[in-house]
Design a protein around this motif. Structure first.
Motif, mmCIF file in Angstrom:
data_model
loop_
_atom_site.group_PDB
_atom_site.id
_atom_site.type_symbol
_atom_site.label_atom_id
_atom_site.label_comp_id
_atom_site.label_asym_id
_atom_site.label_seq_id
_atom_site.Cartn_x
_atom_site.Cartn_y
_atom_site.Cartn_z
ATOM 1 N N ASN A 135 0.861 -1.187 0.000
ATOM 2 C CA ASN A 135 0.000 0.000 0.000
ATOM 3 C C ASN A 135 0.897 1.236 0.000
ATOM 4 O OD1 ASN A 135 -2.862 1.091 0.491
ATOM 5 N ND2 ASN A 135 -1.674 2.119 2.072
ATOM 6 N N THR A 137 1.519 4.657 0.618
ATOM 7 C CA THR A 137 0.879 5.693 1.427
ATOM 8 C C THR A 137 1.001 7.077 0.795
ATOM 9 O OG1 THR A 137 1.807 4.373 3.215
ATOM 10 C CG2 THR A 137 0.648 6.350 3.857
ATOM 11 N N ILE A 164 3.658 -1.735 5.485
ATOM 12 C CA ILE A 164 3.618 -0.883 6.677
ATOM 13 C C ILE A 164 2.241 -0.256 6.878
ATOM 14 C CG2 ILE A 164 4.575 1.289 7.632
ATOM 15 C CD1 ILE A 164 7.345 0.252 6.615
ATOM 16 N N GLN A 187 2.625 2.269 14.312
ATOM 17 C CA GLN A 187 1.848 3.526 14.300
ATOM 18 C C GLN A 187 0.805 3.596 13.195
ATOM 19 O OE1 GLN A 187 4.760 3.136 12.883
ATOM 20 N NE2 GLN A 187 5.262 4.665 11.363
ATOM 21 N N LYS A 188 0.593 2.488 12.492
ATOM 22 C CA LYS A 188 -0.353 2.514 11.366
ATOM 23 C C LYS A 188 -1.678 1.886 11.793
ATOM 24 C CE LYS A 188 2.727 4.322 8.566
ATOM 25 N NZ LYS A 188 2.598 5.621 7.931
#
Ligand code: PLP
Length: 364
Positions: A135, A137, A164, A187-188
């Motif tokens: 993915n 980002t 991630i 943190q995702k």
């Protein structure tokens, strides 16, 4: 309360934040061993893998570096499939450690073309590994990893995956898709503060590791695995983030992976539909639009910097701008982790007011 809608770090539920405030414990003691073993088992369920999963203290980029240095040697040929900033970063890491990187770059906003990957693999039979971002980002595009992975395995190459901003939010059955090293970051979609990279390692990757000559010390998978067998990590871990992850994983398993994935699909659809209703255009090709981040083109007089400022200062809504060459050209709405439809509704409501103030005059 601020509505943090960037694609990571993502907001954390109160229970997760509370867990972070716990007193420290001995990271070489039995309590930490219990937590680490439990967290690892839960991660395996959510990664849909029976292979090893390691917890590394560092950011996602550290996990990408670990994927490279634990499987490759200087001079190895690697095919880097890049569709944006993070694909380029993965390639840069491999290059920095001496791999011979064959770049295969696609237009930003589009997904990788599987036929072109096949052509590249045919052209360079010596390629040892393929680097791919599941993915992306920076552009809000999800690659068709199922197709890419079956192609990579047809050619019997190692598949190193930057997942991630997808794993735990978008379908990615790590074993079924034969991913050799799969990297994600706390943190995702995991609803936890930054500080941990989590990686899954296949048998094939372990075998490659025995021959891999790239320099490594902190990121040594073999060392991490040998410590995990004792319920430890080689170096002092981010204990508070492990506490937080333990609580978040409990919440995720209670909700169920299929439900989490469906929730992300719903909120993403709502975001895409909502911005289009406002007269905006999606930046990503819609057939591959990401369910964790929506990228929106800045058209019709829209000043992105001004928009982000108005949203932040007047509506307490924090969105992300574009990165590198997309700065000023797009803005991004993060909808991963702890997100429900009401959060997207608040973003869309704020956009409705802020867009005209930031110069946007809808022509559609
Ligand atoms: C797809 C992807 N790869 C890599 C990274 C880098 O991760 P970190 O910032 O945790 O090092 C990110 C972070 O935004 C990402 O979204």
């Amino acid at each position: 309360m601020t509505e943090l809608r960037i694609p990571g770090p993502t907001p954390c539920p109160d229970e997760v934040l509370k867990a972070m405030g716990r007193q420290m414990i001995n990271h070489r003691g039995p309590e930490f061993a219990r937590i680490l073993n439990d967290v690892t088992a839960k991660l395996k369920q959510l990664f849909q893998t029976k292979n090893d999963v390691l917890l590394l203290t560092g950011s996602g980029t550290g996990g990408l570096e670990a994927a490279v240095v634990n499987t490759l040697s200087p001079g190895d040929k690697v095919l880097s499939v890049s569709i944006g900033v993070f694909g380029d970063r993965f390639a840069a890491i491999a290059q920095q450690f001496g791999a011979e990187v064959i770049p295969l770059c696609f237009e930003w906003g589009k997904a990788a073309d599987v036929d072109e990957i096949r052509q590249a693999l045919n052209k360079e039979p010596e390629i040892k590994a393929v680097l791919v971002t599941h993915n992306e980002t920076s552009t809000g595009v999800t690659n068709d990893l199922a197709q890419i992975s079956s192609l990579v395995k047809e050619y019997d190459k190692l598949l190193l995956v930057d997942a991630i901003s997808s794993l735990g939010s978008i379908e990615l059955p790590v074993d079924d898709w034969h991913c050799d090293v799969t990297v994600t970051g706390s943190q995702k979609g995991w609803m936890v503060p930054p500080g941990l990279a989590m990686v899954a390692i296949s048998e094939q990757a372990w075998r490659a590791g025995t021959k891999a000559k790239m320099a490594r010390f902190y990121w040594d998978f073999a060392k991490a695995k040998s410590y995990l067998e004792k319920g430890q990590t080689p170096w002092t871990p981010a204990i508070s983030i492990v506490f937080a992850l333990s609580v978040a994983l409990e919440m995720m398993l209670k909700e169920g992976l299929a439900n989490i994935i469906a929730r992300h699909a719903r909120t993403a659809k709502m975001a895409r539909h909502g911005v289009k209703e406002l007269g905006l255009h999606l930046f990503a090709e819609e057939s591959h639009a990401s369910n964790t981040v929506t990228s929106v083109a800045a058209s019709d007089g829209l000043d992105v910097k001004e928009l982000l400022k108005i949203l932040r200062e007047e509506h307490q809504v924090v969105l992300a701008g574009g990165q590198q060459k997309l700065q000023g050209k797009i803005f991004r709405i993060g909808h991963l982790g702890w997100v429900v439809e009401e959060d997207i509704a608040r973003v869309l409501k704020a956009l409705t007011v802020a867009l005209p103030q930031a110069g946007f005059r809808s022509t559609s």
